[in-house]
Design a protein around this motif. Structure first.
Motif, PDB file in Angstrom:
ATOM      1  N   ASN A  85     -18.949  66.618 141.842  1.00  0.00           N
ATOM      2  CA  ASN A  85     -18.399  65.022 141.350  1.00  0.00           C
ATOM      3  C   ASN A  85     -19.011  64.322 142.584  1.00  0.00           C
ATOM      4  N   THR A  86     -20.309  64.284 142.972  1.00  0.00           N
ATOM      5  CA  THR A  86     -20.532  63.478 144.365  1.00  0.00           C
ATOM      6  C   THR A  86     -20.626  62.112 144.294  1.00  0.00           C
ATOM      7  N   PRO A  87     -20.012  61.409 145.096  1.00  0.00           N
ATOM      8  CA  PRO A  87     -20.112  59.982 145.009  1.00  0.00           C
ATOM      9  C   PRO A  87     -21.710  59.416 145.087  1.00  0.00           C
ATOM     10  N   VAL A  88     -21.774  58.387 144.178  1.00  0.00           N
ATOM     11  CA  VAL A  88     -23.157  57.759 144.018  1.00  0.00           C
ATOM     12  C   VAL A  88     -23.166  56.234 144.386  1.00  0.00           C
ATOM     13  N   VAL A  89     -24.105  55.477 144.582  1.00  0.00           N
ATOM     14  CA  VAL A  89     -24.018  54.143 144.811  1.00  0.00           C
ATOM     15  C   VAL A  89     -24.880  53.616 143.458  1.00  0.00           C
ATOM     16  N   THR A  90     -24.489  52.667 142.725  1.00  0.00           N
ATOM     17  CA  THR A  90     -24.982  51.962 141.609  1.00  0.00           C
ATOM     18  C   THR A  90     -26.185  50.863 142.393  1.00  0.00           C
ATOM     19  N   SER A  91     -27.147  50.655 141.429  1.00  0.00           N
ATOM     20  CA  SER A  91     -27.979  49.793 141.885  1.00  0.00           C
ATOM     21  C   SER A  91     -27.235  48.266 142.339  1.00  0.00           C
ATOM     22  N   GLY A  92     -26.154  47.939 141.720  1.00  0.00           N
ATOM     23  CA  GLY A  92     -25.484  46.824 141.978  1.00  0.00           C
ATOM     24  C   GLY A  92     -24.547  47.031 143.484  1.00  0.00           C
ATOM     25  N   GLY A  93     -24.530  48.150 144.013  1.00  0.00           N
ATOM     26  CA  GLY A  93     -24.104  48.423 145.338  1.00  0.00           C
ATOM     27  C   GLY A  93     -22.665  48.962 145.152  1.00  0.00           C
ATOM     28  N   GLU A  94     -21.953  49.344 143.914  1.00  0.00           N
ATOM     29  CA  GLU A  94     -20.628  49.854 143.633  1.00  0.00           C
ATOM     30  C   GLU A  94     -20.585  51.147 144.011  1.00  0.00           C
ATOM     31  N   VAL A  95     -19.631  51.834 144.342  1.00  0.00           N
ATOM     32  CA  VAL A  95     -19.425  53.155 144.830  1.00  0.00           C
ATOM     33  C   VAL A  95     -18.632  54.022 143.635  1.00  0.00           C
ATOM     34  N   HIS A  97     -18.551  57.811 141.154  1.00  0.00           N
ATOM     35  CA  HIS A  97     -18.911  59.236 140.973  1.00  0.00           C
ATOM     36  C   HIS A  97     -19.618  59.470 140.178  1.00  0.00           C
ATOM     37  N   ILE A  98     -20.493  60.666 140.006  1.00  0.00           N
ATOM     38  CA  ILE A  98     -21.264  61.063 139.006  1.00  0.00           C
ATOM     39  C   ILE A  98     -20.592  61.153 137.509  1.00  0.00           C
ATOM     40  N   CYS A  99     -19.621  61.937 137.710  1.00  0.00           N
ATOM     41  CA  CYS A  99     -18.983  62.030 136.485  1.00  0.00           C
ATOM     42  C   CYS A  99     -18.112  60.793 135.719  1.00  0.00           C
ATOM     43  N   ASP A 100     -18.245  59.803 136.373  1.00  0.00           N
ATOM     44  CA  ASP A 100     -17.704  58.504 135.964  1.00  0.00           C
ATOM     45  C   ASP A 100     -18.718  57.937 134.833  1.00  0.00           C
ATOM     46  N   PHE A 101     -19.775  58.489 134.655  1.00  0.00           N
ATOM     47  CA  PHE A 101     -20.942  58.204 133.830  1.00  0.00           C
ATOM     48  C   PHE A 101     -20.969  59.031 132.530  1.00  0.00           C
ATOM     49  N   MET A 102     -20.142  60.014 132.624  1.00  0.00           N
ATOM     50  CA  MET A 102     -19.827  60.886 131.436  1.00  0.00           C
ATOM     51  C   MET A 102     -19.415  60.159 130.014  1.00  0.00           C
ATOM     52  N   GLN A 103     -19.649  60.330 128.926  1.00  0.00           N
ATOM     53  CA  GLN A 103     -19.224  59.573 127.900  1.00  0.00           C
ATOM     54  C   GLN A 103     -18.848  60.778 126.920  1.00  0.00           C
ATOM     55  N   ASP A 104     -17.544  60.985 126.494  1.00  0.00           N
ATOM     56  CA  ASP A 104     -17.153  61.983 125.386  1.00  0.00           C
ATOM     57  C   ASP A 104     -17.788  63.358 125.798  1.00  0.00           C
ATOM     58  N   ASN A 105     -18.320  64.024 124.700  1.00  0.00           N
ATOM     59  CA  ASN A 105     -19.008  65.283 124.957  1.00  0.00           C
ATOM     60  C   ASN A 105     -20.490  65.332 124.997  1.00  0.00           C
ATOM     61  N   ARG A 106     -21.140  64.070 125.477  1.00  0.00           N
ATOM     62  CA  ARG A 106     -22.451  63.952 125.395  1.00  0.00           C
ATOM     63  C   ARG A 106     -22.999  64.493 126.635  1.00  0.00           C
ATOM     64  N   PRO A 107     -24.075  65.043 126.732  1.00  0.00           N
ATOM     65  CA  PRO A 107     -24.700  65.724 128.097  1.00  0.00           C
ATOM     66  C   PRO A 107     -25.010  64.275 129.026  1.00  0.00           C
ATOM     67  N   LEU A 108     -25.035  64.634 130.204  1.00  0.00           N
ATOM     68  CA  LEU A 108     -25.340  63.556 131.141  1.00  0.00           C
ATOM     69  C   LEU A 108     -26.689  63.941 131.932  1.00  0.00           C
ATOM     70  N   VAL A 109     -27.480  63.081 131.889  1.00  0.00           N
ATOM     71  CA  VAL A 109     -28.908  63.513 132.151  1.00  0.00           C
ATOM     72  C   VAL A 109     -28.992  62.591 133.580  1.00  0.00           C
ATOM     73  N   LEU A 110     -29.510  63.300 134.593  1.00  0.00           N
ATOM     74  CA  LEU A 110     -29.737  62.560 135.805  1.00  0.00           C
ATOM     75  C   LEU A 110     -31.353  62.537 136.102  1.00  0.00           C
ATOM     76  N   ASN A 111     -31.688  61.330 136.283  1.00  0.00           N
ATOM     77  CA  ASN A 111     -33.241  61.095 136.438  1.00  0.00           C
ATOM     78  C   ASN A 111     -33.561  60.522 137.794  1.00  0.00           C
ATOM     79  N   PHE A 112     -34.110  61.193 138.586  1.00  0.00           N
ATOM     80  CA  PHE A 112     -34.430  60.878 140.034  1.00  0.00           C
ATOM     81  C   PHE A 112     -35.910  60.297 140.205  1.00  0.00           C
ATOM     82  N   GLY A 113     -35.838  59.003 140.749  1.00  0.00           N
ATOM     83  CA  GLY A 113     -37.270  58.708 140.811  1.00  0.00           C
ATOM     84  C   GLY A 113     -37.084  57.431 142.073  1.00  0.00           C
TER      85      GLY A 113
END
Length: 116
Positions: A85-95, A97-113
């Motif tokens: 559960n690594t720390p990430v920074v949103t485009s708005g500058g907020e710090v 964690h990755i797991c903060d974006f999980m919703q219910d039992n839906r898979p979390l997809v990380l798209n790097f670009g």
């Protein structure tokens, strides 16, 4: 054991860097300024080399690098194990964690670009 090896590596690098700063100050200044260009540190006109350059290879530098590298040991991912559960920074500058974006039992997809 990993922390001990990191301590040894960072300590040796710091001692070599500090020695090089004493023996070859102009060369090391050029090297450190190039590092500043890569991190875009040089783009701030109020933040000159004299503010941050001499802090390289100091005791505080050693402690900071150790803290970061030791923290990164916790971020390693292993096949078949839960993702860190690594720390990430949103485009708005907020710090957060990755797991903060999980919703219910839906898979979390990380798209790097790139946003350039």
């Amino acid at each position: 054991l990993q922390k001990l090896l990191i301590l040894l590596h960072v300590t040796v690098c710091t001692v070599v860097g500090k020695t090089a700063m004493i023996l070859f100050p102009n060369t090391m200044k050029t090297y450190i300024l190039r590092l500043g260009e890569k991190s875009r540190m040089n783009e701030n006109p109020k933040f000159s080399y004299e503010n941050w350059g001499p802090t390289f290879f100091s005791f505080k530098y050693l402690l900071f690098v150790l803290k970061v590298k030791w923290k990164r040991l916790e971020d390693e991912a292993y096949e078949g194990q839960p993702a860190p559960n690594t720390p990430v920074v949103t485009s708005g500058g907020e710090v957060c964690h990755i797991c903060d974006f999980m919703q219910d039992n839906r898979p979390l997809v990380l798209n790097f670009g790139s946003c350039t």
